[in-house]
Motif scaffolding. Structure first.
Motif, PDB file in Angstrom:
ATOM      1  N   THR A  77       0.832  -1.203   0.000  1.00 45.15           N
ATOM      2  CA  THR A  77       0.000   0.000   0.000  1.00 45.15           C
ATOM      3  C   THR A  77       0.868   1.256   0.000  1.00 45.15           C
ATOM      4  OG1 THR A  77      -1.751  -1.151   1.219  1.00 45.15           O
ATOM      5  CG2 THR A  77      -1.802   1.260   1.231  1.00 45.15           C
ATOM      6  N   MET A  78       1.915   1.232   0.802  1.00 42.16           N
ATOM      7  CA  MET A  78       2.748   2.415   0.943  1.00 42.16           C
ATOM      8  C   MET A  78       3.806   2.530  -0.142  1.00 42.16           C
ATOM      9  SD  MET A  78       4.888   3.650   4.288  1.00 42.16           S
ATOM     10  CE  MET A  78       6.184   4.874   4.135  1.00 42.16           C
ATOM     11  N   TYR A  79       4.271   1.414  -0.653  1.00 36.40           N
ATOM     12  CA  TYR A  79       5.425   1.424  -1.549  1.00 36.40           C
ATOM     13  C   TYR A  79       5.299   2.422  -2.707  1.00 36.40           C
ATOM     14  CZ  TYR A  79       9.039  -0.115  -4.783  1.00 36.40           C
ATOM     15  OH  TYR A  79      10.104  -0.134  -5.645  1.00 36.40           O
ATOM     16  N   PRO A  80       4.166   2.483  -3.423  1.00 37.56           N
ATOM     17  CA  PRO A  80       4.090   3.428  -4.546  1.00 37.56           C
ATOM     18  C   PRO A  80       4.282   4.881  -4.127  1.00 37.56           C
ATOM     19  CG  PRO A  80       2.315   1.825  -4.662  1.00 37.56           C
ATOM     20  CD  PRO A  80       2.950   1.670  -3.324  1.00 37.56           C
ATOM     21  N   PHE A  81       3.871   5.206  -2.905  1.00 35.06           N
ATOM     22  CA  PHE A  81       3.992   6.588  -2.424  1.00 35.06           C
ATOM     23  C   PHE A  81       5.413   6.914  -1.966  1.00 35.06           C
ATOM     24  CE2 PHE A  81      -0.441   5.403  -1.837  1.00 35.06           C
ATOM     25  CZ  PHE A  81      -1.085   6.469  -2.439  1.00 35.06           C
ATOM     26  N   ALA A  82       6.230   5.879  -1.779  1.00 40.37           N
ATOM     27  CA  ALA A  82       7.588   6.072  -1.284  1.00 40.37           C
ATOM     28  C   ALA A  82       8.634   6.075  -2.397  1.00 40.37           C
ATOM     29  CB  ALA A  82       7.929   4.977  -0.270  1.00 40.37           C
ATOM     30  N   LEU A  83       8.191   5.918  -3.624  1.00 41.63           N
ATOM     31  CA  LEU A  83       9.120   5.890  -4.750  1.00 41.63           C
ATOM     32  C   LEU A  83       9.742   7.263  -4.997  1.00 41.63           C
ATOM     33  CD1 LEU A  83       7.053   3.689  -7.237  1.00 41.63           C
ATOM     34  CD2 LEU A  83       9.062   2.990  -5.918  1.00 41.63           C
ATOM     35  N   ASP A  84      10.909   7.259  -5.623  1.00 39.15           N
ATOM     36  CA  ASP A  84      11.626   8.507  -5.882  1.00 39.15           C
ATOM     37  C   ASP A  84      10.762   9.544  -6.575  1.00 39.15           C
ATOM     38  OD1 ASP A  84      13.836   7.388  -4.727  1.00 39.15           O
ATOM     39  OD2 ASP A  84      15.044   7.307  -6.562  1.00 39.15           O
ATOM     40  N   GLU A  85      10.065   9.108  -7.651  1.00 42.67           N
ATOM     41  CA  GLU A  85       9.320  10.088  -8.439  1.00 42.67           C
ATOM     42  C   GLU A  85       8.212  10.769  -7.637  1.00 42.67           C
ATOM     43  OE1 GLU A  85       8.033   5.937 -10.101  1.00 42.67           O
ATOM     44  OE2 GLU A  85       9.852   6.903  -9.330  1.00 42.67           O
ATOM     45  N   GLN A  86       7.648  10.043  -6.665  1.00 43.04           N
ATOM     46  CA  GLN A  86       6.586  10.613  -5.845  1.00 43.04           C
ATOM     47  C   GLN A  86       7.135  11.663  -4.878  1.00 43.04           C
ATOM     48  OE1 GLN A  86       3.328  10.404  -5.645  1.00 43.04           O
ATOM     49  NE2 GLN A  86       2.919   8.829  -7.163  1.00 43.04           N
ATOM     50  N   ILE A  87       8.164  11.286  -4.137  1.00 44.55           N
ATOM     51  CA  ILE A  87       8.659  12.216  -3.124  1.00 44.55           C
ATOM     52  C   ILE A  87       9.406  13.386  -3.755  1.00 44.55           C
ATOM     53  CG2 ILE A  87       8.688  10.489  -1.302  1.00 44.55           C
ATOM     54  CD1 ILE A  87      11.701  10.280  -1.596  1.00 44.55           C
ATOM     55  N   LEU A  88      10.045  13.155  -4.903  1.00 43.13           N
ATOM     56  CA  LEU A  88      10.701  14.256  -5.604  1.00 43.13           C
ATOM     57  C   LEU A  88       9.676  15.244  -6.142  1.00 43.13           C
ATOM     58  CD1 LEU A  88      13.457  12.307  -7.565  1.00 43.13           C
ATOM     59  CD2 LEU A  88      13.874  14.034  -5.815  1.00 43.13           C
ATOM     60  N   GLY A  92       8.845  19.293  -5.299  1.00 46.89           N
ATOM     61  CA  GLY A  92       9.134  20.270  -6.347  1.00 46.89           C
ATOM     62  C   GLY A  92      10.470  20.086  -7.035  1.00 46.89           C
ATOM     63  N   TYR A  93      10.981  18.838  -7.035  1.00 49.23           N
ATOM     64  CA  TYR A  93      12.279  18.577  -7.656  1.00 49.23           C
ATOM     65  C   TYR A  93      12.139  17.580  -8.794  1.00 49.23           C
ATOM     66  CZ  TYR A  93      14.381  20.794  -3.560  1.00 49.23           C
ATOM     67  OH  TYR A  93      14.730  21.687  -2.577  1.00 49.23           O
ATOM     68  N   HIS A  94      13.136  17.579  -9.670  1.00 51.55           N
ATOM     69  CA  HIS A  94      13.262  16.576 -10.714  1.00 51.55           C
ATOM     70  C   HIS A  94      14.429  15.659 -10.370  1.00 51.55           C
ATOM     71  CE1 HIS A  94      10.347  18.626 -13.231  1.00 51.55           C
ATOM     72  NE2 HIS A  94      11.015  19.751 -13.064  1.00 51.55           N
ATOM     73  N   GLU A  95      14.451  14.494 -10.975  1.00 49.18           N
ATOM     74  CA  GLU A  95      15.510  13.530 -10.717  1.00 49.18           C
ATOM     75  C   GLU A  95      16.880  14.166 -10.974  1.00 49.18           C
ATOM     76  OE1 GLU A  95      16.794   8.948 -11.952  1.00 49.18           O
ATOM     77  OE2 GLU A  95      15.025   9.895 -12.830  1.00 49.18           O
ATOM     78  N   GLU A  97      18.258  16.514  -9.110  1.00 41.30           N
ATOM     79  CA  GLU A  97      18.377  17.837  -8.484  1.00 41.30           C
ATOM     80  C   GLU A  97      18.647  17.745  -6.987  1.00 41.30           C
ATOM     81  OE1 GLU A  97      15.684  20.752 -11.288  1.00 41.30           O
ATOM     82  OE2 GLU A  97      14.703  19.739  -9.616  1.00 41.30           O
ATOM     83  N   ILE A  98      18.205  16.675  -6.381  1.00 39.40           N
ATOM     84  CA  ILE A  98      18.410  16.469  -4.947  1.00 39.40           C
ATOM     85  C   ILE A  98      18.374  14.970  -4.689  1.00 39.40           C
ATOM     86  CG2 ILE A  98      15.945  16.564  -4.342  1.00 39.40           C
ATOM     87  CD1 ILE A  98      16.766  18.087  -1.788  1.00 39.40           C
ATOM     88  N   LYS A  99      19.148  14.522  -3.720  1.00 37.22           N
ATOM     89  CA  LYS A  99      19.155  13.105  -3.397  1.00 37.22           C
ATOM     90  C   LYS A  99      17.876  12.728  -2.651  1.00 37.22           C
ATOM     91  CE  LYS A  99      24.123  12.263  -3.061  1.00 37.22           C
ATOM     92  NZ  LYS A  99      25.211  11.761  -2.172  1.00 37.22           N
ATOM     93  N   PRO A 100      17.235  11.625  -3.028  1.00 35.22           N
ATOM     94  CA  PRO A 100      16.060  11.186  -2.260  1.00 35.22           C
ATOM     95  C   PRO A 100      16.369  10.994  -0.777  1.00 35.22           C
ATOM     96  CG  PRO A 100      16.147  10.024  -4.344  1.00 35.22           C
ATOM     97  CD  PRO A 100      17.436  10.806  -4.237  1.00 35.22           C
ATOM     98  N   ALA A 101      17.601  10.601  -0.445  1.00 31.65           N
ATOM     99  CA  ALA A 101      17.962  10.428   0.966  1.00 31.65           C
ATOM    100  C   ALA A 101      17.784  11.721   1.743  1.00 31.65           C
ATOM    101  CB  ALA A 101      19.403   9.938   1.092  1.00 31.65           C
ATOM    102  N   GLN A 102      17.996  12.868   1.073  1.00 29.47           N
ATOM    103  CA  GLN A 102      17.798  14.150   1.738  1.00 29.47           C
ATOM    104  C   GLN A 102      16.330  14.349   2.090  1.00 29.47           C
ATOM    105  OE1 GLN A 102      20.107  16.932   2.633  1.00 29.47           O
ATOM    106  NE2 GLN A 102      18.215  17.105   3.817  1.00 29.47           N
ATOM    107  N   LEU A 103      15.451  13.968   1.168  1.00 29.58           N
ATOM    108  CA  LEU A 103      14.020  14.114   1.428  1.00 29.58           C
ATOM    109  C   LEU A 103      13.554  13.140   2.504  1.00 29.58           C
ATOM    110  CD1 LEU A 103      12.730  14.644  -2.222  1.00 29.58           C
ATOM    111  CD2 LEU A 103      13.411  16.352  -0.520  1.00 29.58           C
ATOM    112  N   VAL A 104      14.173  11.959   2.560  1.00 29.84           N
ATOM    113  CA  VAL A 104      13.889  11.018   3.654  1.00 29.84           C
ATOM    114  C   VAL A 104      14.280  11.654   4.985  1.00 29.84           C
ATOM    115  CG1 VAL A 104      14.584   8.823   4.712  1.00 29.84           C
ATOM    116  CG2 VAL A 104      14.076   8.928   2.250  1.00 29.84           C
TER     117      VAL A 104
END
Length: 230
Positions: A77-88, A92-95, A97-104
């Protein structure tokens, strides 16, 4: 029984996120994706469908989120919402531009500081009943070494804070851990609780669900609304 994966190996996105300096505004933006299930306040649902995240230890949140992202913890259920493209995208970022780890790092720090629900979902047995007292004994004999005397857990050791968590959610997770269905569970806990009957499980989780959360960590009332999303 499903093999339990290496519980907490250092390295990868988890360790990277732990070492980054979080940004609160980005955390607010990213959490909006999470709020569709966990609510803007981070309180989840009493029926246990979604856990309360508010007030959880940052390191615990980082570990669980990065485990889901790496598919080391099953959560379709959660996995699709946790993907890079979702959180980026929501931040307001594109692939690139910022590390996903930073958003985590940003979102977990934000969640960890949210005030908790003053009325979490509880089990049926009140203090003083035989079932409550037996749950208390089971907790003292089996759980305090990791989760603490009152379910406070440990940020440093990645032990979840379970005081204030919804009874129904904890019951489901306990059963999955006991029965080997949660692949990122602490193997020491799997061994510790493998002999628990279903009744033992219900009594100890009932006890945990009734542990008091310090007043400083609670929202002022159940009518509280997260002011960051006004």
């Amino acid at each position: 029984m499903t093999d339990v994966k290496d519980w907490n190996k250092a390295g990868g996105e988890k360790t990277e996120a732990m070492l980054l300096t979080p940004d609160r505004e980005r955390g607010i933006a990213v959490y909006e994706v999470c709020s569709a299930c966990h609510l803007l306040e981070g309180w989840g649902l009493k029926d246990g469908t979604f856990p309360q995240l508010a007030g959880q230890h940052r390191n615990v949140l980082i570990k669980q989120l990065t485990d889901i992202r790496a598919k080391n913890r099953d959560n379709p259920t959660m996995y699709p919402f946790a993907l890079d493209e979702q959180i980026l995208a929501v931040a307001g970022y594109h692939e690139g531009e910022i590390k996903p780890a930073q958003l985590v790092a940003d979102v977990t720090t934000y969640i960890s500081k949210l005030p908790m629900n003053p009325d979490n979902g509880k089990g049926i047995w009140a203090e003083g009943t035989p079932e409550f007292e037996q749950g208390k004994k089971l907790y003292a004999d089996n759980c305090t070494q990791c989760h603490g005397d009152n379910g406070e857990g440990s940020n440093e050791k990645f032990y979840p804070r379970i005081q204030g968590q919804h009874y129904a959610y904890m019951l489901r997770q306990f059963e999955w851990i006991r029965d080997g269905k949660r692949r990122n569970a602490n193997p020491d806990m799997v061994k510790q609780i493998k002999g628990f009957s279903d009744m033992d499980m219900k009594m100890v989780i009932n006890y945990v669900s009734r542990q008091k959360v310090p007043a400083k960590d609670l929202a002022p009332s159940t009518d509280y609304q997260n002011p960051d999303y006004d």
